[in-house]
Design an enzyme around this catalytic site. Structure first.
Site, short mmCIF file in Angstrom:
data_model
loop_
_atom_site.label_atom_id
_atom_site.label_comp_id
_atom_site.label_asym_id
_atom_site.label_seq_id
_atom_site.Cartn_x
_atom_site.Cartn_y
_atom_site.Cartn_z
N PRO A 1 0.81 -1.22 0.00
CA PRO A 1 0.00 0.00 0.00
C PRO A 1 0.85 1.28 0.00
O PRO A 1 0.51 2.25 -0.67
CB PRO A 1 -0.83 -0.13 1.28
CG PRO A 1 -0.95 -1.60 1.50
CD PRO A 1 0.35 -2.20 1.01
N GLY B 1 5.16 1.54 -3.97
CA GLY B 1 4.90 1.16 -5.36
C GLY B 1 6.17 1.33 -6.16
O GLY B 1 6.98 0.40 -6.28
N SER B 2 6.41 2.56 -6.64
CA SER B 2 7.64 2.83 -7.41
C SER B 2 8.88 2.60 -6.55
O SER B 2 9.90 2.10 -7.03
CB SER B 2 7.64 4.27 -7.92
OG SER B 2 6.63 4.43 -8.89
N ILE C 1 -2.34 -6.96 -6.51
CA ILE C 1 -1.78 -8.25 -6.94
C ILE C 1 -2.61 -8.81 -8.09
O ILE C 1 -3.76 -9.26 -7.89
CB ILE C 1 -1.70 -9.24 -5.76
CG1 ILE C 1 -0.86 -8.64 -4.62
CG2 ILE C 1 -1.13 -10.58 -6.23
CD1 ILE C 1 0.53 -8.17 -5.03
N GLU D 1 4.26 -2.51 -13.60
CA GLU D 1 5.64 -2.98 -13.87
C GLU D 1 6.61 -1.81 -14.10
O GLU D 1 7.53 -1.90 -14.91
CB GLU D 1 5.64 -4.00 -15.01
CG GLU D 1 4.80 -5.21 -14.62
CD GLU D 1 5.13 -6.48 -15.32
OE1 GLU D 1 6.28 -6.66 -15.72
OE2 GLU D 1 4.24 -7.34 -15.42
N SER E 1 5.88 5.10 -16.37
CA SER E 1 6.71 5.73 -17.41
C SER E 1 7.81 6.58 -16.77
O SER E 1 8.92 6.68 -17.30
CB SER E 1 5.85 6.59 -18.33
OG SER E 1 4.96 5.75 -19.04
N1 CAA Z 1 18.77 -6.08 -12.17
C1 CAA Z 1 19.58 -6.50 -11.18
N2 CAA Z 1 19.86 -5.76 -10.08
C2 CAA Z 1 19.30 -4.54 -10.02
C3 CAA Z 1 18.45 -4.05 -11.02
C4 CAA Z 1 18.19 -4.87 -12.13
N3 CAA Z 1 17.39 -4.46 -13.12
N4 CAA Z 1 18.04 -2.80 -10.66
C5 CAA Z 1 18.63 -2.52 -9.48
N5 CAA Z 1 19.39 -3.58 -9.10
C6 CAA Z 1 20.22 -3.67 -7.91
C7 CAA Z 1 21.25 -2.53 -7.95
O1 CAA Z 1 22.39 -2.91 -8.68
C8 CAA Z 1 21.53 -2.31 -6.48
O2 CAA Z 1 22.45 -3.27 -6.04
P1 CAA Z 1 23.96 -2.79 -5.61
O3 CAA Z 1 23.74 -1.84 -4.46
O4 CAA Z 1 24.63 -4.06 -5.24
O5 CAA Z 1 24.51 -2.11 -6.83
C9 CAA Z 1 20.20 -2.63 -5.81
O6 CAA Z 1 19.45 -3.43 -6.74
C10 CAA Z 1 19.42 -1.38 -5.49
O7 CAA Z 1 19.27 -0.66 -6.70
P2 CAA Z 1 18.90 0.88 -6.74
O8 CAA Z 1 19.73 1.62 -5.73
O9 CAA Z 1 18.93 1.32 -8.17
O10 CAA Z 1 17.40 0.83 -6.19
P3 CAA Z 1 16.35 1.99 -6.00
O11 CAA Z 1 15.77 1.84 -4.65
O12 CAA Z 1 16.93 3.31 -6.41
O13 CAA Z 1 15.18 1.55 -7.02
C11 CAA Z 1 14.06 1.36 -9.11
C12 CAA Z 1 15.39 1.31 -8.35
C13 CAA Z 1 14.46 1.14 -10.56
C14 CAA Z 1 13.33 2.65 -8.97
C15 CAA Z 1 13.17 0.19 -8.62
O14 CAA Z 1 12.71 0.42 -7.31
C16 CAA Z 1 11.97 -0.01 -9.51
O15 CAA Z 1 12.07 -0.63 -10.57
N6 CAA Z 1 10.78 0.49 -9.09
C17 CAA Z 1 9.54 0.20 -9.80
C18 CAA Z 1 8.87 -0.99 -9.18
C19 CAA Z 1 7.96 -1.69 -10.13
O16 CAA Z 1 8.22 -1.80 -11.31
N7 CAA Z 1 6.89 -2.21 -9.59
C20 CAA Z 1 5.98 -2.98 -10.38
C21 CAA Z 1 5.26 -3.91 -9.50
S1 CAA Z 1 4.91 -5.45 -10.24
C22 CAA Z 1 3.52 -5.21 -11.16
O17 CAA Z 1 3.17 -4.14 -11.56
C23 CAA Z 1 2.86 -6.49 -11.47
C24 CAA Z 1 1.57 -6.42 -12.16
O18 CAA Z 1 0.53 -6.36 -11.57
C25 CAA Z 1 1.48 -6.56 -13.61
#
Ligand code: CAA
Length: 387
Positions: free
Chosen positions: A128, A131-132, A159, A369, A372
């Site tokens: 809740p 999200g991002s 979910i 997922e 944008s």
């Molecule tokens: N692959 C592997 N490792 C990754 C990665 C990737 N794509 N992205 C980040 N990491 C790793 C990083 O390397 C880092 O590790 P190290 O410290 O060892 O380098 C660690 O993860 C933390 O990374 P960040 O510091 O970049 O993390 P952040 O807190 O700044 O967040 C973000 C990054 C890209 C914003 C991420 O939080 C994100 O993608 N947020 C969006 C979430 C999302 O897409 N939610 C969708 C929910 S699922 C859904 O929608 C299902 C549905 O119903 C259809």
């Protein structure tokens, strides 16, 4: 460079198109109106191998390549986006991660039934208040004193397939001090006590894809259901999303294509001021812009899928190509659906045609997922090396 699909890819594309157009398209409006989960067609999708397209045959899947997967999702989405959401989450977010990171025993027990379509899988990341900013999750998994299991408490929201799922790929905090390094992945049997499903969420679009909140109340998960090591969960979640986003890009291409094809037909048929409206420059501009964006989105999606197969061999991450495809395709879906409503005028606004459904369904592709805004952040971080 070869833009030609292989014979196998053309065959699976044709099979998916036949199934989608003959069995899904005719029921899409009815299930959109009722919001019911389309259990019969999803079961049939499983029998055809579409619930585990890339899963190797020894784990119950069709054993095909990532390009075949996006071809299937585009075809399903062109008939009905809600079906493609259910199928995409089952494939990319559930099966893919367990095949990649699970043990042999986990693959046999938890992938086989879901890839074959006998059971449904879901993905538990969002909460809740998170999200991002996925790393700020609060759901806790605490290991028992004897080490045999973890006890899970917390809430997961939005979910996809939550109301009907048999298994969940769950992410929970095992070490709150370590932030993203304190998150661990688990495979959850949704039929065990302590897994509490909320009411299905009423939504703007993809209405037949059931969505709900899940509450964990002292849920006990055996330690052997942990996926990967303690603390590896966030990296696993992100790697899984790298693949999932390609599926959403393909879904967006499917919605955009449906909106585009309907618009071309309507521009040919509909007459105004003594001519077919397709001969008017303002309609021609819309058709041309839709076509260019659609082709660009499809090519970027195919490239991301192709690159996924390449990265599997090389061990590289496929983050950037997936985010570029998802961002471009989802904005293309919204653009094409918006233009389609305008081209159809009153009929585009009416429930008599599927155009207004494309418009409602397209929006989610810019949100789930990774919004944008998150895709732009991922792309800019990768390009500049800055955070
Ligand atoms: N692959 C592997 N490792 C990754 C990665 C990737 N794509 N992205 C980040 N990491 C790793 C990083 O390397 C880092 O590790 P190290 O410290 O060892 O380098 C660690 O993860 C933390 O990374 P960040 O510091 O970049 O993390 P952040 O807190 O700044 O967040 C973000 C990054 C890209 C914003 C991420 O939080 C994100 O993608 N947020 C969006 C979430 C999302 O897409 N939610 C969708 C929910 S699922 C859904 O929608 C299902 C549905 O119903 C259809």
């Amino acid at each position: 460079m070869d833009f030609q699909l292989t014979e196998d890819q053309q065959m699976i594309q044709a099979a998916a198109r036949e199934f989608a157009q003959n069995e899904i398209a005719p029921i899409a409006a009815e299930f959109d109106a009722s919001g019911q989960f389309p259990a019969r067609t999803i079961k049939k999708a499983g029998e055809l191998g579409f619930m585990g397209v890339e899963v190797p045959a020894e784990y119950g899947g069709a054993g095909l390549d990532p390009v075949s997967y996006v071809l299937v999702i585009e075809e399903i989405a062109a008939a009905d986006a809600a079906h493609s959401t259910i199928i995409s989450v089952n494939n990319s977010l559930y099966c893919h991660g367990i095949v990649e990171f699970g043990t042999e025993d986990q693959r046999q027990r938890f992938v086989r039934p879901v890839a074959s379509g006998e059971a449904i899988g879901c993905y538990g990341l969002t909460e809740p208040q998170s999200g991002s900013d996925a790393a700020s999750m609060r759901t806790r998994a605490v290991r028992s004193a004897d080490g045999s299991h973890y006890v899970i408490n917390g809430k997961k929201s939005w979910i996809t397939s939550g109301p009907v799922a048999d298994y969940m790929f769950l992410f929970a905090v095992t070490d709150p001090e370590s932030k993203s390094k304190g998150i661990t992945a688990f495979i959850i049997d949704c039929r065990q006590p302590g897994f509490v499903r909320g009411k299905p969420e009423p939504k703007l679009g993809i209405r037949a894809s059931a969505t709900c909140e899940i509450e964990f109340v002292d849920y006990k998960v055996p330690a052997e259901n942990r996926l990967g090591a303690d603390g590896q969960g966030f990296a696993i979640a992100m790697t899984v999303l790298d693949s999932g986003r390609i599926g959403i890009a393909a879904q967006a291409v499917g919605i955009a294509r449906a909106a585009y094809e309907a618009s071309v037909d309507y521009a040919r048929e509909r007459k105004a001021f003594g001519s077919q409206i397709g001969s008017f420059q303002m309609i021609q501009q819309k058709i041309a812009d839709m076509k260019c964006r659609l082709e660009a989105a499809r090519l970027l999606t195919l490239r991301a899928a192709w690159n996924k197969a390449r990265c599997k061999q090389s061990g590289e991450r496929n983050t950037l190509a997936g985010s570029i495809a998802k961002l471009t395709a989802s904005e293309t879906a919204m653009f094409c659906a918006h233009a389609a409503v305008q081209i159809h005028g009153g009929m585009g606004y009416s429930k008599e045609m599927p155009i207004e459904r494309y418009f409602r369904d397209a929006k989610i592709t810019e949100i789930y997922e990774g919004t944008s805004e998150i895709q732009r952040m991922v792309i800019a971080r990768a390009e500049t090396g800055l955070r």
